[in-house]
Design a protein around this motif. Structure first.
Motif, PDB file in Angstrom:
ATOM      1  N   ALA A  90       0.839  -1.195   0.000  1.00  0.00           N
ATOM      2  CA  ALA A  90       0.000   0.000   0.000  1.00  0.00           C
ATOM      3  C   ALA A  90       0.874   1.244   0.000  1.00  0.00           C
ATOM      4  O   ALA A  90       0.515   2.274   0.557  1.00  0.00           O
ATOM      5  CB  ALA A  90      -0.926  -0.019   1.211  1.00  0.00           C
ATOM      6  N   GLY A  91       2.042   1.130  -0.606  1.00  0.00           N
ATOM      7  CA  GLY A  91       2.971   2.256  -0.618  1.00  0.00           C
ATOM      8  C   GLY A  91       4.281   1.830  -1.246  1.00  0.00           C
ATOM      9  O   GLY A  91       4.302   1.048  -2.207  1.00  0.00           O
ATOM     10  N   ASP A  92       5.370   2.310  -0.677  1.00  0.00           N
ATOM     11  CA  ASP A  92       6.696   2.047  -1.221  1.00  0.00           C
ATOM     12  C   ASP A  92       7.085   0.580  -1.139  1.00  0.00           C
ATOM     13  O   ASP A  92       6.572  -0.175  -0.310  1.00  0.00           O
ATOM     14  CB  ASP A  92       7.746   2.882  -0.467  1.00  0.00           C
ATOM     15  CG  ASP A  92       7.566   4.381  -0.707  1.00  0.00           C
ATOM     16  OD1 ASP A  92       6.976   4.746  -1.745  1.00  0.00           O
ATOM     17  OD2 ASP A  92       7.998   5.163   0.152  1.00  0.00           O
ATOM     18  N   ALA A  93       8.026   0.197  -1.980  1.00  0.00           N
ATOM     19  CA  ALA A  93       8.553  -1.170  -2.009  1.00  0.00           C
ATOM     20  C   ALA A  93       9.290  -1.473  -0.702  1.00  0.00           C
ATOM     21  O   ALA A  93       9.827  -0.564  -0.053  1.00  0.00           O
ATOM     22  CB  ALA A  93       9.501  -1.328  -3.191  1.00  0.00           C
ATOM     23  N   PRO A  94       9.330  -2.739  -0.312  1.00  0.00           N
ATOM     24  CA  PRO A  94      10.053  -3.127   0.909  1.00  0.00           C
ATOM     25  C   PRO A  94      11.537  -2.770   0.818  1.00  0.00           C
ATOM     26  O   PRO A  94      12.130  -2.814  -0.263  1.00  0.00           O
ATOM     27  CB  PRO A  94       9.871  -4.650   0.965  1.00  0.00           C
ATOM     28  CG  PRO A  94       8.775  -4.964   0.028  1.00  0.00           C
ATOM     29  CD  PRO A  94       8.718  -3.875  -0.982  1.00  0.00           C
TER      30      PRO A  94
END
Length: 143
Positions: A90-94
């Protein structure tokens, strides 16, 4: 008497690929692969624990969806009950914080890694579900 440890793991799916995380040398079961997550704290729901652990371990936000599997495995340090959930970013990549490596693999490729024992039933279920879905897609209509 061995300790009972309740943990959660995220089966993060993005573009048909699944996030796999390799445990670092400073973690228990070093070098083994897992679905990232961690311990459920007192008063915390499994889904809330998973969202928190993903923020702490991989600096990412996930939406926790349906349960994949729940298994109990005996390790030398205690009994681990692992509940895995499908999740989406739900946002930036890990980003790596605790693990030594991450990979994005197709469901059919998951078996190529050396998984922590508690994660294996979820790996097998995901691969079986993927194979069944592929068989349904390839079956001619009306049969």
């Amino acid at each position: 008497m061995k300790k009972e440890i309740n943990v959660v793991g995220a089966v993060v799916v993005d573009g048909g690929k699944i996030l796999c995380a390799r445990r670092s040398e400073t973690m228990s079961l070093p070098g083994m692969w897992e679905f990232p997550g961690g311990k459920i704290e007192a008063g915390e729901t499994p889904r809330a624990a998973l969202a928190r652990e993903m923020r702490e371990e991989l600096d990412c936000v996930v939406e926790v969806e349906e349960q994949v599997e729940s298994t109990r495995h005996e390790y030398d340090f205690g009994f681990v009950t692992l509940t895995t959930f499908y999740s989406t970013l739900a946002g930036d990549a890990p980003r790596l914080r605790e693990h030594s490596e991450i990979r994005w693999l197709d469901p059919g490729e998951l078996g190529s890694l050396e998984w922590a024992p508690a994660d294996i039933p979820a790996v097998e279920k995901i691969a079986a579900d993927d194979a069944a879905a592929a068989a349904d897609v390839s079956r001619p209509a009306g049969r």
